[in-house]
Design an enzyme around this catalytic site. Sequence first.
Site, PDB file in Angstrom:
ATOM      1  CG  HIS A 117      18.711 -35.820 -11.273  1.00  0.00           C
ATOM      2  ND1 HIS A 117      19.180 -37.087 -11.034  1.00  0.00           N
ATOM      3  CD2 HIS A 117      19.796 -35.088 -11.638  1.00  0.00           C
ATOM      4  CE1 HIS A 117      20.489 -37.125 -11.220  1.00  0.00           C
ATOM      5  NE2 HIS A 117      20.885 -35.924 -11.599  1.00  0.00           N
ATOM      6  CB  CYS A 123      -0.951   0.122   1.204  1.00  0.00           C
ATOM      7  SG  CYS A 123      -2.058  -1.262   1.381  1.00  0.00           S
ATOM      8  CE  LYS A 147      10.583  -1.687  -7.944  1.00  0.00           C
ATOM      9  NZ  LYS A 147      10.959  -2.865  -8.719  1.00  0.00           N
ATOM     10  CD  GLU A 152      15.749 -11.875 -11.764  1.00  0.00           C
ATOM     11  OE1 GLU A 152      15.364 -12.479 -10.756  1.00  0.00           O
ATOM     12  OE2 GLU A 152      15.281 -10.774 -12.112  1.00  0.00           O
ATOM     13  NE  ARG A 190       4.483   1.886  -0.527  1.00  0.00           N
ATOM     14  CZ  ARG A 190       5.610   1.579   0.087  1.00  0.00           C
ATOM     15  NH1 ARG A 190       6.751   1.835  -0.494  1.00  0.00           N
ATOM     16  NH2 ARG A 190       5.607   1.019   1.279  1.00  0.00           N
ATOM     17  CD  GLU A 220       8.412 -10.571 -11.450  1.00  0.00           C
ATOM     18  OE1 GLU A 220       7.902 -10.261 -10.381  1.00  0.00           O
ATOM     19  OE2 GLU A 220       9.621 -10.434 -11.691  1.00  0.00           O
ATOM     20  CG  ASN A 258       2.362   0.524   4.022  1.00  0.00           C
ATOM     21  OD1 ASN A 258       3.519   0.918   3.993  1.00  0.00           O
ATOM     22  ND2 ASN A 258       2.051  -0.695   3.671  1.00  0.00           N
ATOM     23  N   GLY A 259       0.340  -1.581   5.980  1.00  0.00           N
ATOM     24  CA  GLY A 259       0.849  -2.578   6.926  1.00  0.00           C
ATOM     25  C   GLY A 259      -0.244  -3.524   7.368  1.00  0.00           C
ATOM     26  CE  LYS A 274      12.117  -9.866 -13.202  1.00  0.00           C
ATOM     27  NZ  LYS A 274      12.915  -9.732 -12.079  1.00  0.00           N
ATOM     28  CD1 TRP A 282      -0.670  -5.956  -3.647  1.00  0.00           C
ATOM     29  CD2 TRP A 282      -0.463  -6.656  -1.543  1.00  0.00           C
ATOM     30  NE1 TRP A 282      -0.317  -7.280  -3.678  1.00  0.00           N
ATOM     31  CE2 TRP A 282      -0.177  -7.738  -2.411  1.00  0.00           C
ATOM     32  CE3 TRP A 282      -0.391  -6.870  -0.161  1.00  0.00           C
ATOM     33  CZ2 TRP A 282       0.170  -9.005  -1.937  1.00  0.00           C
ATOM     34  CZ3 TRP A 282      -0.035  -8.128   0.303  1.00  0.00           C
ATOM     35  CH2 TRP A 282       0.230  -9.180  -0.585  1.00  0.00           C
TER      36      TRP A 282
HETATM   37  C1  F6R Z   1      10.780  -9.469  -9.013  1.00  0.00           C
HETATM   38  C2  F6R Z   1      10.777  -8.569  -7.876  1.00  0.00           C
HETATM   39  C3  F6R Z   1      10.714  -9.137  -6.516  1.00  0.00           C
HETATM   40  C4  F6R Z   1      11.708  -8.391  -5.591  1.00  0.00           C
HETATM   41  C5  F6R Z   1      11.545  -8.867  -4.141  1.00  0.00           C
HETATM   42  C6  F6R Z   1      12.566  -8.228  -3.241  1.00  0.00           C
HETATM   43  O1  F6R Z   1      10.843  -8.779 -10.222  1.00  0.00           O
HETATM   44  O2  F6R Z   1      10.800  -7.375  -8.035  1.00  0.00           O
HETATM   45  O3  F6R Z   1      10.976 -10.500  -6.513  1.00  0.00           O
HETATM   46  O4  F6R Z   1      12.997  -8.627  -6.048  1.00  0.00           O
HETATM   47  O5  F6R Z   1      10.262  -8.554  -3.706  1.00  0.00           O
HETATM   48  O6  F6R Z   1      12.465  -6.837  -3.242  1.00  0.00           O
HETATM   49  P1  F6R Z   1      13.628  -5.924  -2.724  1.00  0.00           P
HETATM   50  O7  F6R Z   1      14.790  -6.085  -3.628  1.00  0.00           O
HETATM   51  O8  F6R Z   1      13.059  -4.541  -2.774  1.00  0.00           O
HETATM   52  O9  F6R Z   1      13.952  -6.357  -1.327  1.00  0.00           O
END
Ligand code: F6R
Length: 588
Positions: free
Chosen positions: A490, A2, A583, A467, A27, A474, A99-100, A471, A73
């Site tokens: 395996h 949020c 994010k 990674e 957020r 998501e 937020n929280g 990408k 969120w």
């Molecule tokens: C994927 C992504 C998330 C963040 C994760 C950690 O694209 O953005 O997996 O990497 O939530 O976030 P930070 O780096 O802000 O601790």
Amino acid sequence: MCGIVGYVGYEKATPILLESTKKLEYRGYDSVGMSTIDNGIKILKGAGRIDDVHNRLNFHSLSGNVGISHTRWATHGGVTDHNAHPHTDCNDRIAVVHNGIIENYSELRKELIGKGHKFKSDTDTEIISHLIEDFMNNDKNLREAVIEASKRLQGLFAFLVIKDDDEKIISCKNKCPLVLGMGKTGNFVASDVVSFLNHTNKAVFLDDNEIAEITKDGYQIYDIHGNPINKEINYIDWNPEEAQKSGYEHFMLKEINEQVETIQKAISHDKKTIQKVADMINDAYGIFFVACGTSYHACLSAGYIFSSITKKHVNVFLASEFPNFSHFLTKNTLMIAVSQSGETADVLEAVRVAKEKGVKVISLVNVMGSSLMRMSDFSLVLNAGPEICVLATKSFTSQLALIYLLAYTCAGRYEEGKDKLKEVAEKVKNVLSPENVKKINKLAKKLKNKNDIYLIGRGLSYSTTLEGALKLKEVSYIHAEGLAGGELKHGTLALIEDGMPCIAIAPNNGMKKDILSNAMEIKSRGGYIIGIANEDNEIFDYSIIIPEVEMHPILMIIPIQLLAYYLAVERGCDPDKPRNLAKSVTVK
Ligand code: F6R
């Protein structure tokens, strides 16, 4: 998660709040709401993204120079209009955005209902407005009531409160970010500096259990006992331009394209600073990298990088799992916490656990003034500028660059590491060449109706597959799985069938022969092999050729970031705001 923002000043609040809330939409984007003081508390709120709700309700119909706003969120309570923030007390005289998570909300709700309070939503947040009302009924002023209410709350929270007859905003922080911004025509309080960067770069970061009061002419911070405290003003050197799309259709594409510069900025720290961290690493007994998501994948790469360059063993843990291993910590342990936002709850919790054992903490973090930065003994800033797209792209390559530079410095080869990284940054231009981009776009069109994509790699490229898979899934919602090439037979090989796309990451190194054999195992079962490599190979059905460098993970991930982007566009998904995500993951 949020995003919350409040403004008190000489201008009409809603245009400023609308612009600031949009900056926080990364957020969370389940619902949005705004409240101003205008002959009483006025509220407009609804489920949906900011532009849609604004088109429906017109936030500008709210007058007043004092207001608070929220982008949600959802945690407690479904995504509905009535669960959207702000939330009020029984008499609609107090409005709160939050937020929280309030962990003890159910017992507080029962207690307040017992006292006659009437609830209008299913959220934990509404507890806060009723608690404040309750303390105000007992002769506390607004600030005193916020302080008393915050003492009753358990969990993680940052909240803003306004009252119908008071031209101010009271805010309170505990384990969720909150920052004040001092502007020329008014003052701000928000989850993140980007929300007010267009108006001011003067910021004061709140710490846990602090309460701030902002008025149009000033601010005052208090501790949990109500004693005034003074805090340093920070001058944020992010350029507001960096938080704009600057002609790109999406932030994701812009941020992928910024990587030539952001890699250079990540390694722009002077030698003394890098050496200081390298000395801490060399002197430590037990090194623990912790992170989540993409940042965790950078840490997994660190395991390989430190092993090959410095012959040093480092432990790598998912931050959420780290507390299970806390008995390994001693006063000589060093934790390296890696995070773009510096607000990820699991990372902050891991740091808290480590600090309790007297462990020194270094952070690699992008957001200046973030909670992680303030909890760490020393921080290296990624200097990647604001990363607005929910997906981490440029922050990942910045983390890798900094990790490489640290490993080289630990091995007494700082200059060599820096020169190699500068060369890598230059080569990013080749990866992003129009010819490559066209090829990747064409590949996205080919793959857009697939249900699964597999990625294989060995050594450092194994972390690149993890990674890459993150990408792809998501943002395009196609199931994707990264695998160490050796693990295929395996189990997962059973899933390979005719036409199944498989990305083989095959840089020119000692493991190339083996990864090509693994690709062949897939191809002979009907798999469609996409090679990301330094040269073409007959095994590849489709290939993306990347310049050969020692630090290949930095370059090899970029075509996959682009593929994920174009797949999202082809499939009609929003690349900047994938469903169900946010994010800053400020809840556990
Ligand atoms: C994927 C992504 C998330 C963040 C994760 C950690 O694209 O953005 O997996 O990497 O939530 O976030 P930070 O780096 O802000 O601790």
